[in-house]
Design a protein around this motif. Structure first.
Motif, short mmCIF file in Angstrom:
data_model
loop_
_atom_site.label_atom_id
_atom_site.label_comp_id
_atom_site.label_asym_id
_atom_site.label_seq_id
_atom_site.Cartn_x
_atom_site.Cartn_y
_atom_site.Cartn_z
N PHE A 75 121.61 65.41 16.57
CA PHE A 75 123.02 65.66 15.94
C PHE A 75 123.71 65.84 16.89
N LEU A 76 124.97 65.78 16.99
CA LEU A 76 126.31 66.77 17.26
C LEU A 76 127.39 66.47 15.74
N ASP A 77 127.65 67.48 16.03
CA ASP A 77 127.86 68.41 14.81
C ASP A 77 129.41 68.76 15.27
N ILE A 78 130.97 67.79 15.25
CA ILE A 78 132.11 67.95 15.97
C ILE A 78 132.98 69.20 14.52
N GLY A 79 133.03 69.83 14.69
CA GLY A 79 133.55 70.82 13.98
C GLY A 79 133.37 71.39 13.53
N SER A 80 132.48 71.78 13.50
CA SER A 80 130.90 72.26 13.09
C SER A 80 131.77 73.61 12.15
N GLY A 81 132.85 74.62 12.28
CA GLY A 81 132.78 75.69 11.76
C GLY A 81 131.63 76.98 11.31
N ILE A 82 132.27 77.82 10.74
CA ILE A 82 131.31 79.38 10.62
C ILE A 82 129.65 79.44 10.56
N TYR A 103 126.83 72.14 18.25
CA TYR A 103 127.85 72.19 17.45
C TYR A 103 128.75 72.69 18.63
N VAL A 104 130.04 71.63 17.36
CA VAL A 104 131.34 72.14 17.92
C VAL A 104 132.15 72.34 17.48
N ASP A 105 133.47 73.58 18.20
CA ASP A 105 134.25 73.95 17.52
C ASP A 105 135.38 75.12 17.99
N ILE A 106 136.41 73.96 17.30
CA ILE A 106 137.82 74.55 18.82
C ILE A 106 137.99 76.04 18.48
N ASP A 107 137.46 76.60 16.54
CA ASP A 107 137.77 77.98 16.75
C ASP A 107 136.85 79.42 17.02
N THR A 124 119.20 74.18 19.89
CA THR A 124 120.51 74.12 19.36
C THR A 124 121.28 74.63 20.32
N GLY A 125 122.60 73.97 20.29
CA GLY A 125 123.76 74.98 21.78
C GLY A 125 124.97 74.50 20.53
N VAL A 126 126.33 75.22 21.31
CA VAL A 126 127.12 75.66 21.25
C VAL A 126 128.22 75.10 21.67
N ILE A 127 129.52 74.49 21.58
CA ILE A 127 130.06 73.84 22.60
C ILE A 127 131.57 74.54 22.43
N HIS A 128 132.51 75.28 22.64
CA HIS A 128 133.99 76.06 22.20
C HIS A 128 134.61 74.18 22.94
N ALA A 129 135.09 73.67 21.94
CA ALA A 129 136.06 72.79 22.38
C ALA A 129 136.76 72.24 21.59
N ASP A 130 137.19 71.65 22.11
CA ASP A 130 138.42 70.78 20.88
C ASP A 130 137.40 69.00 20.40
N LEU A 131 138.01 68.54 19.16
CA LEU A 131 137.69 67.73 18.66
C LEU A 131 139.13 65.82 19.60
N ARG A 132 139.78 66.98 20.11
CA ARG A 132 141.23 65.82 20.64
C ARG A 132 140.53 65.94 22.31
N PRO A 134 137.54 64.06 23.53
CA PRO A 134 136.52 63.90 23.30
C PRO A 134 135.59 64.02 24.71
N GLU A 135 136.24 63.64 26.17
CA GLU A 135 135.26 63.62 27.02
C GLU A 135 135.07 64.66 27.49
N ARG A 136 135.50 65.88 27.29
CA ARG A 136 135.22 67.55 27.64
C ARG A 136 133.51 67.77 26.31
N ILE A 137 133.73 67.49 25.35
CA ILE A 137 132.73 67.30 24.16
C ILE A 137 131.34 66.84 25.12
N LEU A 138 131.56 65.97 25.98
CA LEU A 138 130.90 64.70 25.83
C LEU A 138 129.89 65.29 26.99
N ALA A 139 130.57 66.10 28.05
CA ALA A 139 130.88 66.21 29.42
C ALA A 139 129.06 67.66 29.30
N GLU A 140 130.59 68.36 28.31
CA GLU A 140 129.13 69.69 28.31
C GLU A 140 128.16 69.23 27.03
#
Length: 272
Positions: A75-82, A103-107, A124-132, A134-140
């Motif tokens: 699962f790739l959960d974008i905007g996962s929150g706290i 998990y991916v979140d901008i906050d 599990t893993g966590v990425i600090h990135a913005d949904l806007r 997507p290429e960075r999210i996919l690369a990370e």
């Protein structure tokens, strides 16, 4: 759990955070006075908003279970929150201990607490990135080496696309994410709407303009378009509480009060 190299996270406490306001409504402890003030102001206008937040969490839980039943184990959960009770990895790994979640979140607060909570969970893993971006999210996500993009993937966008204004071309963002997914993948979206909403709910949602992530309310047709030509599963794009409830008694007559639609779509081999 491996994390991409990045600079230290800076937390801006000068403005309320949507993720921290959400955490407060769910009864979490990872919020600050500036967040609680805005949350209380919103709640005074819409007393059922905490229930709306919980309805969104329950929709996500049900959707993840449906994906698990379909054989999805990553699962790739974008905007996962706290992190709060009922996170995706808890639901997924309870059913399949080998399930992997990124998990991916901008906050920055959401990211920092996620990393602390998930320390020691190698799946599990966590990425600090913005949904806007997507290429960075996919690369990370590929850098983490947790997700295999050649296999079916669950892409989760629960309560996040409405934070992307039309000027940032959300349809293109969704298209990039869909294009990276293998056949058999599923896309989960819940999204705030102006349809069927009383004026006080619309006024409260517009208070989001005071956070760094303003909400854009959209119609059912606009939300449906985000799934592209993937096959939307029954019962379609419906108010969240009406999407495959655990029992008929969970289907309230006024489900529209939550102000958001939810749906799940599948990438069939003929879809793009």
């Amino acid at each position: 759990m491996q994390q991409p190299d990045e600079p230290p996270i800076e937390i801006d406490l000068s403005r309320p955070s949507a993720a921290r306001v959400y955490d407060y409504f769910l009864g979490g402890a990872h919020n600050f006075e500036i967040d609680r003030q805005l949350a209380d102001q919103i709640a005074a206008m819409t007393p059922n908003l905490p229930a709306t937040m919980r309805a969104g969490r329950e929709f996500l839980r049900r959707a993840v279970r449906v994906l698990l039943d379909a054989g999805i184990d990553q699962f790739l959960d974008i905007g996962s929150g706290i992190p709060t009770v009922g996170n995706v990895h808890e639901v997924a790994q309870a059913a399949n201990p080998k399930a992997r979640v990124v998990y991916v979140d901008i906050d920055p607060v959401a990211v920092a607490h996620s990393r602390e909570l998930l320390a020691g969970n190698e799946l599990t893993g966590v990425i600090h990135a913005d949904l806007r971006d997507p290429e960075r999210i996919l690369a990370e996500a590929r850098t983490l080496q947790l997700l295999d993009f050649d296999r079916p993937l669950g892409i989760l966008l629960a309560g996040v696309v409405h934070f992307v204004p039309d000027a940032d071309r959300p349809a293109d963002i969704l298209a990039a994410l869909r294009a990276a997914a293998a056949p058999g993948s599923h896309l989960v979206i819940s999204h705030s709407t102006f349809e069927d909403q009383p004026q006080e709910m619309l006024d409260a949602q517009r208070l989001s303009a005071r956070t760094s992530t303003e909400i854009t309310l959209r119609s059912r047709a606009e939300i449906t378009a985000f799934f592209g030509d993937w096959t939307i599963l029954e019962p379609g794009v419906v108010h969240m509480e009406l999407w495959r409830p655990d029992s008929p008694s969970d289907m309230a007559a006024d489900a529209q009060r939550f102000g958001a639609f939810g749906a799940v779509a599948r990438h069939d081999r003929t879809a793009g």
